[in-house]
Design an enzyme around this catalytic site. Structure first.
Site, PDB file in Angstrom:
ATOM      1  CB  CYS A   2      -0.883   0.033   1.242  1.00 18.39           C
ATOM      2  SG  CYS A   2      -1.889  -1.420   1.441  1.00 18.39           S
ATOM      3  NE  ARG A  27       4.702   1.831  -1.004  1.00 18.49           N
ATOM      4  CZ  ARG A  27       5.532   1.936   0.021  1.00 18.49           C
ATOM      5  NH1 ARG A  27       6.694   2.539  -0.145  1.00 18.49           N
ATOM      6  NH2 ARG A  27       5.228   1.447   1.196  1.00 18.49           N
ATOM      7  CD1 TRP A  75       0.079  -5.787  -3.602  1.00 23.69           C
ATOM      8  CD2 TRP A  75      -0.097  -6.772  -1.598  1.00 23.69           C
ATOM      9  NE1 TRP A  75       0.592  -7.045  -3.705  1.00 23.69           N
ATOM     10  CE2 TRP A  75       0.499  -7.675  -2.497  1.00 23.69           C
ATOM     11  CE3 TRP A  75      -0.301  -7.176  -0.282  1.00 23.69           C
ATOM     12  CZ2 TRP A  75       0.892  -8.956  -2.122  1.00 23.69           C
ATOM     13  CZ3 TRP A  75       0.087  -8.454   0.093  1.00 23.69           C
ATOM     14  CH2 TRP A  75       0.680  -9.329  -0.828  1.00 23.69           C
ATOM     15  CG  ASN A 101       1.495   0.759   4.140  1.00 19.84           C
ATOM     16  OD1 ASN A 101       1.242  -0.448   4.102  1.00 19.84           O
ATOM     17  ND2 ASN A 101       2.678   1.256   3.827  1.00 19.84           N
ATOM     18  N   GLY A 102      -0.515  -1.044   6.326  1.00 20.43           N
ATOM     19  CA  GLY A 102      -0.143  -1.896   7.461  1.00 20.43           C
ATOM     20  C   GLY A 102      -1.263  -2.867   7.771  1.00 20.43           C
ATOM     21  CD  GLU A 479      18.430 -12.246  -6.946  1.00 18.55           C
ATOM     22  OE1 GLU A 479      17.824 -12.816  -6.022  1.00 18.55           O
ATOM     23  OE2 GLU A 479      18.042 -11.176  -7.446  1.00 18.55           O
ATOM     24  CE  LYS A 483      15.297 -10.386  -9.606  1.00 20.14           C
ATOM     25  NZ  LYS A 483      15.702 -10.009  -8.341  1.00 20.14           N
ATOM     26  CD  GLU A 486      11.667 -11.250  -8.359  1.00 15.80           C
ATOM     27  OE1 GLU A 486      10.967 -11.022  -7.363  1.00 15.80           O
ATOM     28  OE2 GLU A 486      12.870 -10.954  -8.409  1.00 15.80           O
ATOM     29  CG  HIS A 502      21.214 -36.551  -3.405  1.00 13.02           C
ATOM     30  ND1 HIS A 502      21.552 -37.816  -2.970  1.00 13.02           N
ATOM     31  CD2 HIS A 502      22.367 -35.852  -3.480  1.00 13.02           C
ATOM     32  CE1 HIS A 502      22.866 -37.863  -2.759  1.00 13.02           C
ATOM     33  NE2 HIS A 502      23.379 -36.684  -3.065  1.00 13.02           N
ATOM     34  CE  LYS A 601      12.144  -2.085  -5.301  1.00 12.37           C
ATOM     35  NZ  LYS A 601      13.009  -3.117  -5.923  1.00 12.37           N
TER      36      LYS A 601
HETATM   37  C1  G6P Z   1      10.089  -8.142  -2.046  1.00 11.92           C
HETATM   38  C2  G6P Z   1      10.742  -7.636  -3.319  1.00 11.92           C
HETATM   39  C3  G6P Z   1      12.099  -8.301  -3.505  1.00 11.92           C
HETATM   40  C4  G6P Z   1      12.965  -8.056  -2.272  1.00 11.92           C
HETATM   41  C5  G6P Z   1      12.265  -8.508  -0.989  1.00 11.92           C
HETATM   42  C6  G6P Z   1      13.005  -7.996   0.238  1.00 11.92           C
HETATM   43  O1  G6P Z   1       9.749  -9.482  -2.181  1.00 11.92           O
HETATM   44  O2  G6P Z   1       9.904  -7.913  -4.433  1.00 11.92           O
HETATM   45  O3  G6P Z   1      12.737  -7.764  -4.661  1.00 11.92           O
HETATM   46  O4  G6P Z   1      14.168  -8.752  -2.408  1.00 11.92           O
HETATM   47  O5  G6P Z   1      10.953  -7.958  -0.914  1.00 11.92           O
HETATM   48  O6  G6P Z   1      12.924  -6.597   0.224  1.00 11.92           O
HETATM   49  P1  G6P Z   1      13.927  -5.624   0.976  1.00 11.92           P
HETATM   50  O7  G6P Z   1      13.378  -4.255   0.704  1.00 11.92           O
HETATM   51  O8  G6P Z   1      13.862  -5.995   2.435  1.00 11.92           O
HETATM   52  O9  G6P Z   1      15.283  -5.840   0.407  1.00 11.92           O
END
Ligand code: G6P
Length: 606
Positions: A2, A27, A75, A101-102, A479, A483, A486, A502, A601
């Protein structure tokens, strides 16, 4: 997640609010709304879906008169993403509007109580209890009503409130959710993050937990949770507005990938003085280092994988055991942490709910805490004993790229810095040179791989992709797979290459793509054997070796090249072609790259 904006001043509020909400789109959200006050009446406009629809509904704000208002991107957590559940929420008497927000953890009890008292609910949200509580407690003074309301709430909240009895005023309240005040000329603002403010002002105040703000066009007053007025430092935003714009790229993600050489340089260069790594901000920690018996790294998502990559360098150079733990697990694990533990907490946003909770839990157990954070003034930065800022600049794409690589760069520098201060480093000059070379090598990794779009066209229809590697290469595989899934929505999994036999090898069939990271010389032969094993079962192997590694070059079907580097530090370079691959695969599949479905985000809820 949010996003909140608030405005009061001499220009029409609605266009300013809509512009601010657009800046917060990154966000992640699924509905949006604004409430504007005019002549003692509050009008609310909400939509399900994108801000563009809200702009359409309000004629870009022109059909909503008034100079004071609040806005929100939601959100969905409690209740589906519908217009009814979208914020702002109105009190039954129409005098108050609230954005939030929260999460209000005790909303069920409060809702039952308010219903018993005759309040009617229009939505399924946890937020709506707030606006009815404010109405219930209001006796002519909004500030008092807010303090009483906040005392009843448990959970996290950043609130924006307007009251038709107080024209020209907006109220902001913060508890464990980000909220920043913007100070303009005859106009004032609040927002969840600075990207919504920089078009209007560079002077900001970071609210802290338990603080309230009362803003009018020419005045800002801040109070603590008991209602006592306090004064706060005004900070200046130094980054360029253009840093939060696409600058000719199709997507923020591609722009941010390309910015990595500069972002890593901005992070590394100022910390190297006279051929040594130096963190002035850690002067207080240095005398405590000999007492550290273990390092625990905690984070979520990519930040956690940055920790996985950094662990090898910290352990190798400092000879201190390093554990990596997901913040969402660590917080509930009754962790074995004490005053001899150094907790390194990593977060781009500094607002991830689980990361904050893990940090609090470890602090309570006596750990020394060091935050690696990008967003200045964020919650993680203010809670930790020590903070090292990455200098990635604003990161807008949901899928992190430069945020992640600058985090790893900081961990490498910490490894060199700690080891040197502990007297455990023999080859400091070479390692410092390697650190200084990282930006150049990241640029080479971009330049050496013009074939990425073509490879993406080859692989974009795959049902699943497997990423394999060992040791430092395994951290990159984790990672790389994240990527890919997502942003392209293709099933992608990472495996430590030694684990293939395994179980996972059962999934390898004709033309199944396997992406093999093979930069670590100590395990390269072993990974080569795994490449041969999957190839003999029909897999198509895309390998990422150092550019002169002939054995891998001849074993793989396709190649992405990595410029030569010290293997200890190479993950920060290896990831770059994989970011590009994920980007172009997602593009070939027509995905919404900067705002992938269901993702946010900054994950400010548990
Ligand atoms: C969300 C984002 C990721 C990020 C993660 C942790 O899932 O989409 O890209 O790595 O949060 O976020 P931070 O702001 O704590 O690095």
């Amino acid at each position: 997640m949010c996003g909140i904006v608030g405005f009061t001043g001499r220009q029409s509020a609605a266009p300013v609010l809509l512009d601010g909400l657009k800046k917060l789109e990154y966000r992640g959200y699924d509905s949006a709304g604004i409430a504007v006050m005019d002549n003692g009446t509050i009008s609310v406009n909400k939509v399900r879906g994108r801000i563009a629809s809200l702009c359409e509904k309000t004629g870009d704000g022109a059909s909503v008169p008034g100079f004071t208002g609040i806005g929100h991107t939601r959100w969905a957590t409690h209740g589906a993403p519908t217009e009814e559940n979208a914020h702002p929420h109105l009190s039954n008497d129409g005098r108050f509007a609230v954005v939030h927000n929260g999460i209000i953890e005790n909303y069920i009890v409060l809702r039952e109580e308010l219903i018993r008292d005759g309040y009617r609910f229009q939505s399924e949200t946890d937020t709506e209890v707030i606006v009815h509580l404010i109405e219930m407690y209001y006796a002519g003074n909004v500030r008092d009503a807010l303090i009483k309301t906040a005392n009843r709430l448990r959970g996290s909240y950043a609130l924006g409130v307007i009251c038709s009895e107080e024209p020209g005023k907006i109220y902001a309240v913060r508890e464990a959710s980000p909220l920043i005040l913007g100070i303009g000329m005859d106009e004032n603002f609040f927002a969840s993050d600075v990207t919504a403010l920089v078009n209007h002002t560079r002077n900001v105040v970071y609210l802290e937990d338990g603080e309230f703000a009362e803003l009018s066009g020419n005045d800002i007053r801040i109070f603590d949770c008991s209602g006592r007025e306090i004064s706060k430092k005004v900070s200046r935003i130094t980054w360029d507005v253009q840093a939060a714009e696409k600058g000719g790229y199709d997507h923020f993600m591609l722009k941010e990938i390309m910015e990595q050489p500069a972002a890593v340089r901005a992070t590394v260069a100022p910390r190297i003085k006279d051929g040594k790594v130096d963190f002035e901000e850690l002067a207080g920690l240095v005398p405590e280092l000999p007492d550290v018996s273990k390092i625990v790294i905690t984070a979520c998502g990519s930040a956690y994988y940055a920790g996985c990559a950094g662990k090898y360098a910290l352990e190798r150079l400092c000879r201190i055991p390093v554990e990596t733990q997901l913040a969402s697990e660590l917080r509930y694990s009754d962790p074995l942490i004490d005053s001899r533990t150094l907790l390194i907490v990593i977060s781009q946003s500094g607002e991830t709910a689980d990361t904050i909770a893990a940090l609090r839990e470890c602090r309570a157990r006596g750990a020394k805490t060091l935050a690696v954070v990008n967003v200045v003034g964020s919650s993680v930065a203010s809670l930790a004993d020590y903070t090292v800022y990455t200098r990635a600049g604003p990161e807008i794409a949901v899928a992190t790229t430069k945020g992640y690589t600058t985090q790893i760069a900081v961990l490498y520098m910490l490894a060199v810095f700690f080891a040197e201060r502990l007297g455990r480093l023999d080859d400091a000059p070479e390692l410092v040179e390697e650190l200084q070379a990282l930006p150049r090598r990241i640029q080479q990794a971009i330049d050496m791989n013009p074939s990425v779009p073509a490879l993406a066209r080859k692989y974009h229809e795959s049902r699943a992709l497997f990423f394999i590697g060992r040791n430092t290469d395994y951290a990159v595989a984790l990672e790389g797979a994240l990527k890919m899934k997502e942003i392209s929505y293709i099933h992608a999994e990472a495996y430590a290459a030694g684990e293939l036999k395994h179980g996972t090898i059962a999934l390898i069939e004709e033309h199944c793509p396997v992406i093999a990271l093979c930069c670590n010389p100590s395990v390269m032969e072993k990974t080569l054997s795994n490449i041969v094993e999957v190839k003999s079962r029909g897999a198509e192997v895309l390998a990422l070796p150092f550019r002169d590694n002939r054995r891998i070059l001849s074993a793989a079907d396709d190649l992405l090249f990595i410029p030569d580097a010290d293997a200890l530090f190479s993950p920060v370079i290896e990831i770059v072609p994989l970011q590009l691959l994920a980007y172009y695969v997602a593009k070939a599949n027509g995905c919404d790259i900067d705002k992938p479905k269901n993702l946010a985000k900054s994950v400010t809820v548990e």
